[in-house]
Design a protein around this motif. Structure first.
Motif, mmCIF file in Angstrom:
data_model
loop_
_atom_site.group_PDB
_atom_site.id
_atom_site.type_symbol
_atom_site.label_atom_id
_atom_site.label_comp_id
_atom_site.label_asym_id
_atom_site.label_seq_id
_atom_site.Cartn_x
_atom_site.Cartn_y
_atom_site.Cartn_z
ATOM 1 N N UNK A 29 0.845 -1.195 0.000
ATOM 2 C CA UNK A 29 0.000 0.000 0.000
ATOM 3 C C UNK A 29 0.879 1.242 0.000
ATOM 4 N N UNK A 30 1.871 1.257 0.885
ATOM 5 C CA UNK A 30 2.753 2.425 0.965
ATOM 6 C C UNK A 30 3.456 2.684 -0.355
ATOM 7 N N UNK A 67 0.869 4.067 -2.818
ATOM 8 C CA UNK A 67 0.445 5.437 -2.503
ATOM 9 C C UNK A 67 1.559 6.421 -2.853
ATOM 10 N N UNK A 68 2.799 5.985 -2.607
ATOM 11 C CA UNK A 68 3.934 6.860 -2.927
ATOM 12 C C UNK A 68 4.038 7.117 -4.423
ATOM 13 N N UNK A 69 3.470 6.225 -5.237
ATOM 14 C CA UNK A 69 3.478 6.439 -6.689
ATOM 15 C C UNK A 69 2.267 7.238 -7.128
ATOM 16 N N UNK A 70 1.475 7.671 -6.169
ATOM 17 C CA UNK A 70 0.306 8.460 -6.523
ATOM 18 C C UNK A 70 -0.887 7.629 -6.928
ATOM 19 N N UNK A 71 -0.863 6.351 -6.567
ATOM 20 C CA UNK A 71 -1.983 5.472 -6.897
ATOM 21 C C UNK A 71 -2.978 5.435 -5.748
#
Lengths: 401, 208
Positions: free
Chosen positions: B59-60, B63-67
């Motif tokens: 997840x992290x 999320x860090x890729x903007x997903x």
């Protein structure tokens, strides 16, 4: 805009003005803004609150496009001192881990605003301020406020500052409730929203804990039906007990065990008495006694009430998803495994509602034994998640790194 | 639901899935891992993507890729999505690790107009021979786990999967099998595909 006239009838030293200084590589501005009789705050209760003052802090610099604004919403006993030294306690800002140069909320990059909520006691108008109608402190004649009122007041300040769009609204616990309220009430102003360790409605258990705290305050003979300022008394004992009870709910059993166990406080054996034999007792007493130095008992009543009344779905026909229908904001919801005050299930309800309207939502549950308080602490996984989310949102928004 | 199945055909798998997806569609990737497929689809197909992932690390990373990825479990969390929420719901190399594959497929059918599933084929001849000649649970290139620590609790063959689709009213729109890192399209999953496929990718839709 820093020197708007002090509104007629504004209480004591309140008015509009600001001071600026540098601390820890952050450009800090402490300011307050008063709204006069021509600009009342229309409360959910139907009362128009006027005049009123909002006290706030800003960090960093507003860019020319005014597109780099981060609004931080504070929790029940928080205040506007998110990243700067607290003037009363002398302690670092309550979110100093999160906010600063190179931190996830990077003050070199973003213009950060944190406002003391309406009903609060750190400069924004609350029950301890002078009621212009009577010339005496409001006390219990202060109108009951809601999370919606807090957010409405914040929006009025931003309007006054000429800020329309918020790159990000972020907050934990009651701060998270404000984030949700912002996203629901002003979706077009919110580019990204980060509700942390929160709920779209306050649970029965949480209302129950709040009621215990309020009753502790009201049972203190010095409370004087809320008029302690006029009587020259201070319900410190009641407020301290309220804080002690609440503080337990912010922790977790494993964290309490790890930190204190059954360790004795400065003694080798139990005393067969009611002194603070155990470290945990001593710790809680300390939490209670330091809290009363910086917080107002009536503010505690009003703000806990605002949380109790919070039920976002209620304003949208009982369907939480309707609060977010059509939203274009991107959301990042964060919960903690050991948080039993705002458990993951409460946070998941927000995620489900956002999924139901096909919103852009991320959600992560952070493993920690630190309980609800984890959102205020050094939690590397939380920082990693939020840094990733904020950075990617900033790229999308065209904010340079 | 990270893709820790010892599969080194992962990349091919993603490319094959990407070929099946129409541009600018709405996609849910269930068990999205680090978000590789969603990132690929975002750049190649300009999709509006969402992910579900069990591991915090996945997840992290996503999320860090903007997903937009939520921490969740294919077995329990798909029920929270409304009907017809997506054009495609993808389960890439994950179905064999779910507790109730049938229920997961049924949910995917409900929330997506199309369903894409890729999985390792347990009917492959190497798997069969391993069991036949060694008498031990097969560990293959695609399935590099001992029987006692494998996350793959519901392995199936190409034919098994096809018959489950039939039972669930899922029509096979397209089917690809991967043999020795080469992909080929099959018109109908038959005994040949069942014997030679290392992996299979199915594009399914509701037969109304």
């Amino acid at each position: 805009m820093n020197t708007i006239d002090k509104a007629a009838g504004a209480s004591d030293a309140k008015g509009s003005g600001s001071t600026e200084f540098e601390e820890g590589g952050i450009r800090v501005r402490r300011a307050s803004m008063t709204f006069g009789p021509d600009e009342p705050l229309a409360l959910d209760s139907g009362v128009n609150l006027s005049p009123f003052t909002i006290t706030y802090e800003t960090y960093g610099t507003l860019n020319a496009a005014k597109s780099n604004v981060v609004l931080i919403c504070h929790a029940l006993t928080g205040d506007q001192y998110a990243a700067s030294t607290h003037p009363l306690s002398g302690k670092p800002g309550w979110w100093a881990h999160m906010v600063g140069p190179g931190r996830p909320i990077d003050t070199n990059r973003f213009f950060v605003i944190c406002q003391n909520v309406i009903g609060g006691c750190m400069g924004t108008t609350g029950p301890r301020d002078i009621d212009p109608a009577t010339g005496r402190p409001y006390g219990l004649s202060f109108p009951v406020i809601t999370v919606g009122d807090m957010v409405r007041a914040q929006a009025m300040l931003l309007d006054r500052l000429g800020i329309h769009d918020l790159f990000c609204v972020i907050g934990g616990s009651m701060g998270g409730m404000q984030v949700l309220q912002w996203a629901a009430a002003y979706p077009e102003r919110v580019f990204s929203a980060i509700p942390i360790a929160t709920a779209a409605r306050h649970s029965a258990q949480n209302i129950a804990f709040h009621e215990v705290g309020r009753q502790a305050i009201m049972a203190d003979p010095e409370w004087k039906q809320g008029a302690y300022l006029s009587h020259g008394t201070n319900p410190a004992k009641g407020l301290a007990v309220a804080r002690m009870a609440a503080h337990i709910t912010y922790l977790s059993e494993p964290a309490l065990h790890r930190k204190f166990g059954r360790n004795l406080q400065d003694r080798d054996a139990i005393t067969y008495g009611f002194d603070a034999d155990f470290q945990i007792e001593s710790y809680l007493r300390h939490q209670g006694s330091t809290f009363v130095d910086r917080f107002d008992a009536n503010s505690y009543l009003y703000i806990t009430r605002a949380m109790d009344y919070f039920d976002l779905a209620d304003d949208f026909g009982g369907v939480l998803a309707n609060a977010f229908r059509g939203t274009t904001s991107r959301f990042c919801v964060v919960s903690f495994t050991s948080d039993w005050l705002f458990p993951t299930s409460d946070n998941r309800q927000i995620v489900h509602a956002l999924n139901a309207v096909a919103a852009n939502v991320s959600f992560v549950e952070i493993k920690t034994d630190k309980g609800h308080d984890a959102f205020l602490l050094d939690e590397p996984e939380m920082f990693t998640t939020l840094r990733g989310f904020i950075d990617s949102a900033a790229r999308t928004r065209g904010l340079a790194g | 639901m990270s893709n820790g199945y010892g599969l080194d055909t992962g990349r091919i798998d993603l490319d094959l899935i990407a070929q099946m997806i129409a541009p600018e569609s709405r996609v849910l990737d269930v068990g999205c891992g680090d978000g590789d497929l969603l990132a690929l689809l975002r750049s190649q197909k300009d999709i509006d993507g969402r992910g579900v992932e069990l591991s915090q690390e996945g997840v992290n990373a996503s999320v860090a890729r903007g997903l937009a990825v939520v921490q969740g479990d294919a077995d329990t969390d798909l029920s929270n999505y409304p009907d017809d929420a997506f054009d495609y719901v993808i389960l890439s190399q994950t179905i064999q690790a779910t507790r109730n594959p049938k229920a997961v497929l049924r949910e995917m059918k409900r929330i997506g107009r199309h369903v894409i599933v890729s999985f390792p084929n347990f009917g492959n001849w190497r798997v069969r021979l391993k069991l036949l000649f060694t008498g031990r649970m097969p560990e293959t290139r695609s399935l590099g786990y001992s029987w006692y620590d494998t996350p793959n609790i519901h392995l199936c063959t190409v034919l098994d999967f096809a018959s489950l689709c039939d039972e669930l009213g899922l029509e096979i729109e397209d089917a690809l099998i991967v043999t020795r890192n080469k992909a080929r399209r099959i018109s109908n999953p038959g005994i040949f595909a069942n014997l030679f496929a290392n992996d299979a990718v199915f594009l399914l839709s509701r037969n109304t």
